[in-house]
Design an enzyme around this catalytic site. Structure first.
Site, mmCIF file in Angstrom:
data_model
loop_
_atom_site.group_PDB
_atom_site.id
_atom_site.type_symbol
_atom_site.label_atom_id
_atom_site.label_comp_id
_atom_site.label_asym_id
_atom_site.label_seq_id
_atom_site.Cartn_x
_atom_site.Cartn_y
_atom_site.Cartn_z
ATOM 1 N N HIS A 144 0.825 -1.122 -0.093
ATOM 2 C CA HIS A 144 0.005 0.137 0.018
ATOM 3 C C HIS A 144 0.880 1.312 0.008
ATOM 4 C CE1 HIS A 144 -3.402 2.501 1.329
ATOM 5 N NE2 HIS A 144 -2.349 3.122 1.824
ATOM 6 N N GLU A 145 1.877 1.354 0.856
ATOM 7 C CA GLU A 145 2.743 2.419 0.953
ATOM 8 C C GLU A 145 3.505 2.616 -0.308
ATOM 9 O OE1 GLU A 145 2.281 4.561 2.825
ATOM 10 O OE2 GLU A 145 0.797 3.360 4.423
ATOM 11 N N HIS A 148 1.666 4.351 -2.850
ATOM 12 C CA HIS A 148 1.742 5.785 -2.827
ATOM 13 C C HIS A 148 2.899 6.543 -3.497
ATOM 14 C CE1 HIS A 148 -2.047 6.361 -0.776
ATOM 15 N NE2 HIS A 148 -1.548 5.844 0.646
ATOM 16 N N GLU A 221 -6.402 6.657 -0.564
ATOM 17 C CA GLU A 221 -6.426 5.753 0.036
ATOM 18 C C GLU A 221 -7.120 4.369 -0.454
ATOM 19 O OE1 GLU A 221 -4.552 5.090 2.904
ATOM 20 O OE2 GLU A 221 -3.941 7.325 2.338
#
Length: 304
Positions: A144-145, A148, A221
């Site tokens: 997930h990070e 980003h 998100e």
């Protein structure tokens, strides 16, 4: 894989420049109002220099500011081989440079990414995430990070940390200046105008800061959840991690409103079960909605 991960990159770069340009115009506008109210053109000159300097700091140093505010410290490979190996493997799969790794003290399960570009990126993970998540769950959080980073979300989000904080400070300064001008101005009409200007600035500034955080968080998100699930080919890993986060009551030692939107999940506990009106101003989507979206995805995991 990399193409999918980077598909929102250009839009986020444009958003960053729009954010910084809007901040520049906003601060100069406030400076103009106060320069007219005080009949002091030097206030406008200071506003121009201040807004320009804030933008420079936000672009070049906001990652360091965010890491320092969270209490993060660098973690070496020798200190945590598991974390380094996992991030290395995910970075290779995503076609990204290896980011700098940090550990945030505290038992809460959380993480965030920061940095102005993939070459200068950093990923910070809480001690609680390393201790409470299994490998599949931690891999989902890290993916997930990294999403980003690939989408350049962290540039927008980290710049917003500085700009939102500066706007809030300006609101306080403006209100105090207005009240002082009202009490010390012999011209009651002029003092009243100055107070109205100060009150308008004080009201608009926090709203602007909130809108900045909202603009850089909720939709991104969901996108990072989907991109992270595509990267690992296992949505259940992140979904399970989010469930643990939702059930986790541990506090974040260095939680700040200015940096809350950077994290994987809201670092302020007890904020998810709120009214629909309050949720309009939350920087993160509800955990239950994110878990539901992830479990609605179907990415068969590759096996050796």
């Amino acid at each position: 894989m990399a193409q999918t991960l980077y598909e929102h990159r250009d839009g986020n770069i444009r958003t960053t420049w729009m954010l910084m340009s809007g901040f520049l115009v906003f601060v100069i506008g406030i400076g103009f109002l106060f320069s007219q109210a005080f009949q002091a053109p030097e206030i406008l000159y200071v506003a121009v220099l201040f807004s320009t300097g804030s933008n420079i700091i936000a672009f070049w140093f906001s990652d360091r500011i965010a890491l320092r505010m969270s209490g993060a410290r660098p973690v070496s490979r020798e200190e945590n081989v598991r974390l380094h190996r996992m991030v290395e493997n995910l970075s290779i799969t995503a076609g990204l440079p290896m980011p700098r790794l940090y550990i945030i003290p505290g038992a809460q399960i959380n993480a965030f990414a920061t940095g102005r570009n993939p070459q200068k990126a950093a990923v910070a993970v809480t001690r609680g995430a390393l201790e409470k998540l299994d490998d599949n769950e931690l891999e989902g959080v890290l993916a997930h990070e990294l999403s980003h980073i690939g989408n350049r979300d962290m540039l927008v989000g980290t710049v917003a940390v500085v700009l939102a904080g500066v706007i809030s400070i300006l609101a306080d300064i403006g209100l105090r200046a207005g009240l002082h001008g009202r009490s010390s101005d012999n011209n009651k009409q002029g003092g009243a105008v100055l107070l109205v200007v100060a009150l308008i600035a004080a009201i608009l500034a926090p709203i602007a800061a909130t809108l900045i955080r909202l603009a850089v968080s909720r939709k991104r998100e969901y996108l990072a959840d989907a991109s992270g699930a595509l990267l690992t080919r296992y949505p259940e890993g992140l979904a399970s991690a989010l469930e643990k986060i939702g059930a986790d009551s541990a506090p974040m030692p260095n939680a700040h409103n200015a940096t809350a939107h950077l994290f994987l999940a809201n670092p302020f506990k007890g904020k998810d079960a709120l009214s629909w009106f309050t949720k309009l101003f939350m920087t993160h989507p509800p955990v239950a909605d994110r878990v539901r979206a992830l479990r609605g995805m179907d990415y068969p995991r590759e096996t050796a």
